[in-house]
Design an enzyme around this catalytic site. Structure first.
Site, PDB file in Angstrom:
ATOM      1  N   ASN A 128       0.839  -1.197   0.000  1.00 37.83           N
ATOM      2  CA  ASN A 128       0.000   0.000   0.000  1.00 37.83           C
ATOM      3  C   ASN A 128       0.873   1.244   0.000  1.00 37.83           C
ATOM      4  O   ASN A 128       1.964   1.264   0.564  1.00 37.83           O
ATOM      5  CB  ASN A 128      -0.958  -0.010   1.200  1.00 37.83           C
ATOM      6  CG  ASN A 128      -0.388   0.718   2.403  1.00 37.83           C
ATOM      7  OD1 ASN A 128      -0.473   1.954   2.497  1.00 37.83           O
ATOM      8  ND2 ASN A 128       0.217  -0.026   3.322  1.00 37.83           N
ATOM      9  N   SER A 166       5.331   5.030   8.892  1.00 41.79           N
ATOM     10  CA  SER A 166       4.758   4.753   7.578  1.00 41.79           C
ATOM     11  C   SER A 166       5.762   5.161   6.506  1.00 41.79           C
ATOM     12  O   SER A 166       6.327   6.250   6.565  1.00 41.79           O
ATOM     13  CB  SER A 166       3.455   5.529   7.378  1.00 41.79           C
ATOM     14  OG  SER A 166       3.051   5.445   6.020  1.00 41.79           O
ATOM     15  N   ASN A 175       4.931   5.880   3.529  1.00 40.14           N
ATOM     16  CA  ASN A 175       4.161   6.531   2.468  1.00 40.14           C
ATOM     17  C   ASN A 175       3.926   8.019   2.669  1.00 40.14           C
ATOM     18  O   ASN A 175       3.224   8.650   1.893  1.00 40.14           O
ATOM     19  CB  ASN A 175       2.821   5.806   2.305  1.00 40.14           C
ATOM     20  CG  ASN A 175       3.012   4.343   1.971  1.00 40.14           C
ATOM     21  OD1 ASN A 175       3.824   4.007   1.115  1.00 40.14           O
ATOM     22  ND2 ASN A 175       2.295   3.474   2.658  1.00 40.14           N
ATOM     23  N   THR A 221       5.630  -4.306  14.120  1.00 43.19           N
ATOM     24  CA  THR A 221       6.139  -3.175  13.354  1.00 43.19           C
ATOM     25  C   THR A 221       5.092  -2.704  12.351  1.00 43.19           C
ATOM     26  O   THR A 221       4.046  -3.340  12.183  1.00 43.19           O
ATOM     27  CB  THR A 221       7.396  -3.576  12.549  1.00 43.19           C
ATOM     28  OG1 THR A 221       7.008  -4.545  11.554  1.00 43.19           O
ATOM     29  CG2 THR A 221       8.498  -4.133  13.421  1.00 43.19           C
ATOM     30  N   ASN A 222       5.473  -1.636  11.662  1.00 41.12           N
ATOM     31  CA  ASN A 222       4.727  -1.149  10.509  1.00 41.12           C
ATOM     32  C   ASN A 222       5.107  -1.995   9.286  1.00 41.12           C
ATOM     33  O   ASN A 222       5.731  -3.041   9.414  1.00 41.12           O
ATOM     34  CB  ASN A 222       5.052   0.338  10.289  1.00 41.12           C
ATOM     35  CG  ASN A 222       3.882   1.122   9.728  1.00 41.12           C
ATOM     36  OD1 ASN A 222       3.197   0.667   8.814  1.00 41.12           O
ATOM     37  ND2 ASN A 222       3.636   2.306  10.259  1.00 41.12           N
TER      38      ASN A 222
END
Length: 342
Positions: A109, A173, A175, A243-244
């Site tokens: 994503n 993140s 992103n 975690t992310n």
């Protein structure tokens, strides 16, 4: 079993459309009484001075705007985390921005913190009537310069403080441009200091202590994990989520969509996130509880994260590939064992 029949139909849809359809369907089933609560007897797990009915939670990202809290809770989760939410609404990155890699049970994503903004989220939380443990995950707006990121986190913290059981600070993140720089020692020192000071002020003001959790990336060197663990203890953070998603592409680089830009989650993340949990646990020595997330595709995956040092776990991508039965199977396994909270 029912999900095994529905999944091929959902996978015919664009991933983001399927996501929306799923949430809308869950809400409809909840409203019409066709979504019974799944409950499994479990000894509550005490973490962050909160009593979690079971140790299996929903990770942030599935219900970004808090529109499906009660319906998702009916699937058997011990806690729900919504967000990531930002001070102002934002549309996120251009579509397409969500990609399935079914051959590897993975998802990539690059959503970019698309959300309705913190004020609308609070309205949704209040309207949900949910009385269970709720985490609210906060971030910075994409157009906020990195040097002003602390301001965004503090705005969100003040607004959600009385509406969350705990607050997660998302600094990991991949992103949002430059966001992961907040994991660097100097930036993290300043951020954690500001967050702790504001948490203390809000606690004194409202007579209520809302714990703070920090969510970190899986793409950290051992030295970085050591520094982060030390800073978490220095500033008395209440938990760390590990975690992310990862920017690595091992295991998917040869597959269709495997090299799309964004964060990779699902089965390829399983071992990487568990390794980070183990390293954190070694440094923290139970001083701060760990919430394990990343690549939980089976109850056994969750058990391994608990054994590595996590007190709680969170699921997201596994739900997409394995369906709601993953939640009940994981709760059943973890609740059949003796778990120790941090």
């Amino acid at each position: 079993m029912m999900y095994n029949l529905l999944r091929p139909l959902l996978f015919l849809l664009d991933p983001e459309t399927a996501h929306t359809v799923t949430l809308d369907t869950l809400n409809l089933l909840k409203r019409t009484g066709l979504l019974p609560d799944r409950t499994i007897d479990c000894t509550p797990v005490r973490v962050m001075e909160l009593d979690f009915p079971n140790p299996v939670g929903l990770a942030a990202g599935l219900d970004k705007n808090g529109t499906c809290i009660s319906a998702l809770a009916s699937l058997g989760f011990g806690f729900i985390e919504v967000g990531t939410i930002t001070p102002r609404p934002q549309v996120g990155n251009p579509r397409p921005r969500l990609f399935r890699i079914p051959q590897a049970e993975a998802i990539i994503n690059r959503m970019g913190f698309n959300n309705v903004g913190v004020d609308k989220l609070i309205e949704n939380v209040q309207q949900s009537g949910y009385r269970g443990i709720l985490g609210i995950n906060i971030g910075k707006n994409a157009d906020t310069p990195l040097q002003n990121a602390i301001d965004d986190y503090l705005i969100c913290l003040r607004k959600v403080y009385l509406h969350a059981s705990y607050v997660t600070v998302n600094i990991s993140s991949p992103n949002t441009q430059q966001l992961r720089q907040l994991q660097n020692e100097t930036e993290l020192e300043h951020l954690l200091g500001a967050l702790k000071a504001e948490q203390t002020r809000l606690s004194d003001l409202h007579g209520r202590y809302t714990p703070l959790a920090i969510k970190i990336a899986p793409d950290l060197e051992s030295e970085q994990i050591t520094v982060i663990a030390s800073l978490l203890m220095k500033h008395r953070m209440d938990a760390v989520i590990a975690t992310n998603t990862t920017t690595a592409r091992e295991g998917v680089e040869h597959l269709p969509r495997g090299n799309e830009k964004g964060g990779l989650s699902g089965a390829p993340l399983t071992e990487r996130s568990t390794t980070v949990i183990r390293q954190l646990a070694n440094h923290l020595q139970h001083a701060i509880p760990i919430i394990g997330a990343g690549g939980i595709m089976s109850a056994r995956d969750a058990q391994l994260k608990i054994e590595a040092g996590a007190s709680l776990v969170q699921i997201y991508s596994g739900l997409i590939y394995r369906g709601p039965d993953l939640v009940t199977k994981t709760v059943s396994l973890l609740c059949s064992r003796t778990t120790h909270a941090g």
